[in-house]
Design a protein around this motif. Structure first.
Motif, PDB file in Angstrom:
ATOM      1  N   LEU A   1      -9.770   1.999  -3.931  1.00  0.00           N
ATOM      2  CA  LEU A   1      -9.773   0.725  -4.647  1.00  0.00           C
ATOM      3  C   LEU A   1      -8.630  -0.159  -4.182  1.00  0.00           C
ATOM      4  CD1 LEU A   1     -10.685   1.598  -8.351  1.00  0.00           C
ATOM      5  CD2 LEU A   1     -11.893   0.005  -6.847  1.00  0.00           C
ATOM      6  N   SER A   2      -7.454   0.427  -4.029  1.00  0.00           N
ATOM      7  CA  SER A   2      -6.298  -0.348  -3.599  1.00  0.00           C
ATOM      8  C   SER A   2      -6.473  -0.859  -2.179  1.00  0.00           C
ATOM      9  CB  SER A   2      -5.038   0.518  -3.695  1.00  0.00           C
ATOM     10  OG  SER A   2      -4.823   0.948  -5.017  1.00  0.00           O
ATOM     11  N   MET A   3      -7.017  -0.012  -1.309  1.00  0.00           N
ATOM     12  CA  MET A   3      -7.149  -0.367   0.102  1.00  0.00           C
ATOM     13  C   MET A   3      -8.144  -1.504   0.301  1.00  0.00           C
ATOM     14  SD  MET A   3      -6.236   0.397   3.227  1.00  0.00           S
ATOM     15  CE  MET A   3      -6.812   0.062   4.885  1.00  0.00           C
ATOM     16  N   PHE A   4      -9.281  -1.435  -0.377  1.00  0.00           N
ATOM     17  CA  PHE A   4     -10.365  -2.373  -0.085  1.00  0.00           C
ATOM     18  C   PHE A   4     -10.507  -3.505  -1.104  1.00  0.00           C
ATOM     19  CE2 PHE A   4     -11.630   1.615   2.026  1.00  0.00           C
ATOM     20  CZ  PHE A   4     -11.707   1.138   3.326  1.00  0.00           C
ATOM     21  N   ALA A   5      -9.875  -3.395  -2.265  1.00  0.00           N
ATOM     22  CA  ALA A   5      -9.995  -4.460  -3.265  1.00  0.00           C
ATOM     23  C   ALA A   5      -8.643  -4.956  -3.753  1.00  0.00           C
ATOM     24  CB  ALA A   5     -10.823  -3.983  -4.469  1.00  0.00           C
ATOM     25  N   GLY A   6      -7.558  -4.398  -3.224  1.00  0.00           N
ATOM     26  CA  GLY A   6      -6.232  -4.796  -3.677  1.00  0.00           C
ATOM     27  C   GLY A   6      -5.560  -5.827  -2.800  1.00  0.00           C
ATOM     28  N   GLY A   7      -6.286  -6.401  -1.844  1.00  0.00           N
ATOM     29  CA  GLY A   7      -5.711  -7.426  -0.985  1.00  0.00           C
ATOM     30  C   GLY A   7      -4.817  -6.891   0.104  1.00  0.00           C
TER      31      GLY A   7
ATOM     32  N   PHE B   1       0.824  -1.211   0.000  1.00  0.00           N
ATOM     33  CA  PHE B   1       0.000   0.000   0.000  1.00  0.00           C
ATOM     34  C   PHE B   1       0.859   1.262   0.000  1.00  0.00           C
ATOM     35  CE2 PHE B   1      -2.594   3.194   2.320  1.00  0.00           C
ATOM     36  CZ  PHE B   1      -3.661   3.278   1.430  1.00  0.00           C
ATOM     37  N   ALA B   2       2.088   1.171   0.510  1.00  0.00           N
ATOM     38  CA  ALA B   2       2.988   2.325   0.483  1.00  0.00           C
ATOM     39  C   ALA B   2       3.233   2.796  -0.945  1.00  0.00           C
ATOM     40  CB  ALA B   2       4.306   1.984   1.169  1.00  0.00           C
ATOM     41  N   LEU B   3       3.096   1.913  -1.929  1.00  0.00           N
ATOM     42  CA  LEU B   3       3.218   2.327  -3.329  1.00  0.00           C
ATOM     43  C   LEU B   3       2.115   3.312  -3.704  1.00  0.00           C
ATOM     44  CD1 LEU B   3       3.973  -1.128  -4.969  1.00  0.00           C
ATOM     45  CD2 LEU B   3       5.597   0.734  -4.617  1.00  0.00           C
ATOM     46  N   VAL B   4       0.938   3.135  -3.121  1.00  0.00           N
ATOM     47  CA  VAL B   4      -0.176   4.043  -3.418  1.00  0.00           C
ATOM     48  C   VAL B   4       0.092   5.420  -2.835  1.00  0.00           C
ATOM     49  CG1 VAL B   4      -2.666   4.405  -3.203  1.00  0.00           C
ATOM     50  CG2 VAL B   4      -1.758   2.094  -3.497  1.00  0.00           C
ATOM     51  N   THR B   5       0.643   5.471  -1.624  1.00  0.00           N
ATOM     52  CA  THR B   5       0.962   6.785  -1.060  1.00  0.00           C
ATOM     53  C   THR B   5       2.116   7.432  -1.824  1.00  0.00           C
ATOM     54  OG1 THR B   5       2.360   5.767   0.649  1.00  0.00           O
ATOM     55  CG2 THR B   5       0.070   6.201   1.213  1.00  0.00           C
ATOM     56  N   ALA B   6       3.046   6.623  -2.372  1.00  0.00           N
ATOM     57  CA  ALA B   6       4.089   7.181  -3.239  1.00  0.00           C
ATOM     58  C   ALA B   6       3.456   7.766  -4.502  1.00  0.00           C
ATOM     59  CB  ALA B   6       5.106   6.104  -3.607  1.00  0.00           C
ATOM     60  N   PHE B   7       2.449   7.087  -5.031  1.00  0.00           N
ATOM     61  CA  PHE B   7       1.703   7.591  -6.192  1.00  0.00           C
ATOM     62  C   PHE B   7       1.060   8.946  -5.872  1.00  0.00           C
ATOM     63  CE2 PHE B   7      -2.745   7.965  -7.525  1.00  0.00           C
ATOM     64  CZ  PHE B   7      -2.620   8.104  -8.912  1.00  0.00           C
ATOM     65  N   ILE B   8       0.423   9.057  -4.693  1.00  0.00           N
ATOM     66  CA  ILE B   8      -0.225  10.312  -4.312  1.00  0.00           C
ATOM     67  C   ILE B   8       0.814  11.418  -4.146  1.00  0.00           C
ATOM     68  CG2 ILE B   8      -1.589  11.443  -2.510  1.00  0.00           C
ATOM     69  CD1 ILE B   8      -2.916   8.718  -1.996  1.00  0.00           C
ATOM     70  N   ASN B   9       1.934  11.087  -3.520  1.00  0.00           N
ATOM     71  CA  ASN B   9       3.021  12.044  -3.344  1.00  0.00           C
ATOM     72  C   ASN B   9       3.495  12.574  -4.697  1.00  0.00           C
ATOM     73  OD1 ASN B   9       5.465  13.366  -2.642  1.00  0.00           O
ATOM     74  ND2 ASN B   9       6.571  11.430  -2.595  1.00  0.00           N
TER      75      ASN B   9
ATOM     76  N   LEU C   1      -2.383  -2.952  -7.939  1.00  0.00           N
ATOM     77  CA  LEU C   1      -1.723  -3.232  -6.671  1.00  0.00           C
ATOM     78  C   LEU C   1      -1.787  -4.702  -6.289  1.00  0.00           C
ATOM     79  CD1 LEU C   1      -0.205  -2.007  -4.266  1.00  0.00           C
ATOM     80  CD2 LEU C   1      -2.405  -1.745  -3.108  1.00  0.00           C
ATOM     81  N   THR C   2      -2.814  -5.415  -6.708  1.00  0.00           N
ATOM     82  CA  THR C   2      -3.016  -6.798  -6.270  1.00  0.00           C
ATOM     83  C   THR C   2      -1.833  -7.705  -6.591  1.00  0.00           C
ATOM     84  OG1 THR C   2      -5.388  -6.482  -6.591  1.00  0.00           O
ATOM     85  CG2 THR C   2      -4.622  -8.732  -6.281  1.00  0.00           C
ATOM     86  N   PRO C   3      -1.294  -7.700  -7.833  1.00  0.00           N
ATOM     87  CA  PRO C   3      -0.144  -8.583  -8.088  1.00  0.00           C
ATOM     88  C   PRO C   3       1.080  -8.222  -7.261  1.00  0.00           C
ATOM     89  CG  PRO C   3      -0.528  -7.100  -9.959  1.00  0.00           C
ATOM     90  CD  PRO C   3      -1.718  -6.999  -9.049  1.00  0.00           C
TER      91      PRO C   3
ATOM     92  N   SER D   1     -11.563 -13.459   0.011  1.00  0.00           N
ATOM     93  CA  SER D   1     -12.674 -13.241   0.933  1.00  0.00           C
ATOM     94  C   SER D   1     -13.695 -12.248   0.379  1.00  0.00           C
ATOM     95  CB  SER D   1     -12.153 -12.726   2.279  1.00  0.00           C
ATOM     96  OG  SER D   1     -11.380 -13.728   2.919  1.00  0.00           O
ATOM     97  N   LEU D   2     -13.414 -11.661  -0.785  1.00  0.00           N
ATOM     98  CA  LEU D   2     -14.367 -10.746  -1.406  1.00  0.00           C
ATOM     99  C   LEU D   2     -15.496 -11.540  -2.058  1.00  0.00           C
ATOM    100  CD1 LEU D   2     -11.866  -8.277  -3.131  1.00  0.00           C
ATOM    101  CD2 LEU D   2     -13.133  -7.905  -1.005  1.00  0.00           C
ATOM    102  N   PRO D   3     -16.639 -10.910  -2.375  1.00  0.00           N
ATOM    103  CA  PRO D   3     -17.696 -11.600  -3.108  1.00  0.00           C
ATOM    104  C   PRO D   3     -17.172 -12.179  -4.425  1.00  0.00           C
ATOM    105  CG  PRO D   3     -18.475  -9.487  -2.277  1.00  0.00           C
ATOM    106  CD  PRO D   3     -17.012  -9.529  -1.995  1.00  0.00           C
ATOM    107  N   ASP D   4     -17.726 -13.288  -4.843  1.00  0.00           N
ATOM    108  CA  ASP D   4     -17.228 -13.984  -6.030  1.00  0.00           C
ATOM    109  C   ASP D   4     -17.163 -13.079  -7.254  1.00  0.00           C
ATOM    110  OD1 ASP D   4     -16.982 -16.253  -4.525  1.00  0.00           O
ATOM    111  OD2 ASP D   4     -18.877 -17.158  -5.202  1.00  0.00           O
ATOM    112  N   TRP D   5     -18.186 -12.244  -7.443  1.00  0.00           N
ATOM    113  CA  TRP D   5     -18.235 -11.410  -8.643  1.00  0.00           C
ATOM    114  C   TRP D   5     -17.159 -10.320  -8.645  1.00  0.00           C
ATOM    115  CZ3 TRP D   5     -18.968  -6.186  -7.928  1.00  0.00           C
ATOM    116  CH2 TRP D   5     -19.464  -5.781  -6.682  1.00  0.00           C
ATOM    117  N   LEU D   6     -16.580 -10.035  -7.482  1.00  0.00           N
ATOM    118  CA  LEU D   6     -15.589  -8.967  -7.373  1.00  0.00           C
ATOM    119  C   LEU D   6     -14.159  -9.488  -7.430  1.00  0.00           C
ATOM    120  CD1 LEU D   6     -15.292  -5.921  -6.966  1.00  0.00           C
ATOM    121  CD2 LEU D   6     -15.429  -6.298  -4.487  1.00  0.00           C
ATOM    122  N   GLN D   7     -13.978 -10.799  -7.282  1.00  0.00           N
ATOM    123  CA  GLN D   7     -12.614 -11.321  -7.164  1.00  0.00           C
ATOM    124  C   GLN D   7     -11.808 -11.179  -8.449  1.00  0.00           C
ATOM    125  OE1 GLN D   7     -12.356 -15.236  -5.384  1.00  0.00           O
ATOM    126  NE2 GLN D   7     -13.900 -14.731  -3.841  1.00  0.00           N
TER     127      GLN D   7
END
Length: 276
Positions: A182-188, A71-79, A209-211, A195-201
């Motif tokens: 999106l990264s926080m709640f769907a990026g693992g 997730f630190a990559l996302v804050t680097a993106f924001i920076n 971010l997920t990979p 653990s997410l709903p099947d349609w969202l996985q």
């Protein structure tokens, strides 16, 4: 020190831009909080209650901490997004482009400063994982470094590309917030994608971010992460070569995202404000 009689070279220009971006980052309290402290504070809040629990056969608190390393990559993106747009609106980029400073050195210096901040975050979060949450030392440090380096390049290019779609500094939260959520709640990051709903996985696995998060956990713990869930069994351990084989699809997805981000940067990046 640089010899004043020697002609300046590309590394000299890039180094100067690095120093400038580094100083500006630490002098801005807002960027320091979001760009450096936020992943650490969120990790302490989310991972601490998970001490003593297991997920996929590893300590759940350490598992979550590795998510916040990603997730630190996302804050680097924001920076980077904030910094690029602010410098563009203040006409700094326009003036620099009119000098002998190579454009690539301008971006390299700014990317380098963000990368140095990320390195400090990784060291701090890694120390938390090992010393506070009882994680083992990384099983494959080289793979972890490759994943983090590839992830940083991707998010740095995304920041450069999306800066071209950002009208001004006041609009950066409108661009950055969806990426962060999106990264926080769907990026693992804090909870496994399984653990997410099947349609969202499937869409969640395709996020940039997920990979990074999945391959980073595989490199650190030596297990086949990607399909774990809170209710699932322990994941099998992997040998050194097997960790690379398991991480290969994640690395390929990262490469595809990076190629797309590079193409978008070439097309969208602007050196001048829209009204200029």
């Amino acid at each position: 020190m640089t010899d004043p009689r020697r002609p300046l070279t590309w590394p000299d220009y890039a180094r100067a831009q690095f120093r400038l971006s580094w100083k500006v980052f630490w002098r801005n309290r807002r960027s320091t909080f979001i760009g450096f402290l936020l992943p650490v504070l969120l990790d302490l809040a989310v991972a601490t209650p998970l001490r003593g629990k297991e997920l996929g056969g590893v300590n759940a608190a350490a598992y979550t901490t590795l998510g916040f390393v990603g997730f630190a990559l996302v804050t680097a993106f924001i920076n980077l997004l904030n910094g690029i747009v602010a410098r563009r609106d203040d006409l700094v980029l326009k003036r620099l482009r009119g000098t002998e400073v190579p454009p690539s050195a301008v971006l390299a210096g700014q990317f380098g400063a963000a990368g140095a901040v990320l390195l400090l975050q990784v060291l701090l979060l890694g120390a938390l994982a090992v010393l506070w949450f009882d994680a083992p030392l990384p099983t494959d440090p080289l793979l972890a470094l490759v994943v983090l380096g590839a992830g940083f390049l991707l998010f740095a290019l995304l920041a450069a590309a999306l800066s071209g779609l950002t009208p001004g500094a006041e609009a950066t939260p409108m661009v950055a917030t969806p990426v962060l959520l999106l990264s926080m709640f769907a990026g693992g990051v804090a909870t496994p994608v399984g653990s997410l709903p099947d349609w969202l996985q499937a869409p969640a696995h395709a996020l940039p971010l997920t990979p990074v998060v999945e391959a980073l956990r595989t490199a650190w713990f030596g297990r086949a992460f990607g399909a774990e869930s809170w209710s699932g069994p322990p994941l099998p351990g992997l040998g050194l070569l097997d960790t690379w084989a398991h991480a290969a699809p994640s690395l390929l997805l990262l490469a595809a995202w990076t190629a797309a981000a590079a193409a978008l940067t070439r097309r969208l990046f602007r050196w001048e404000p829209r009204h200029a």
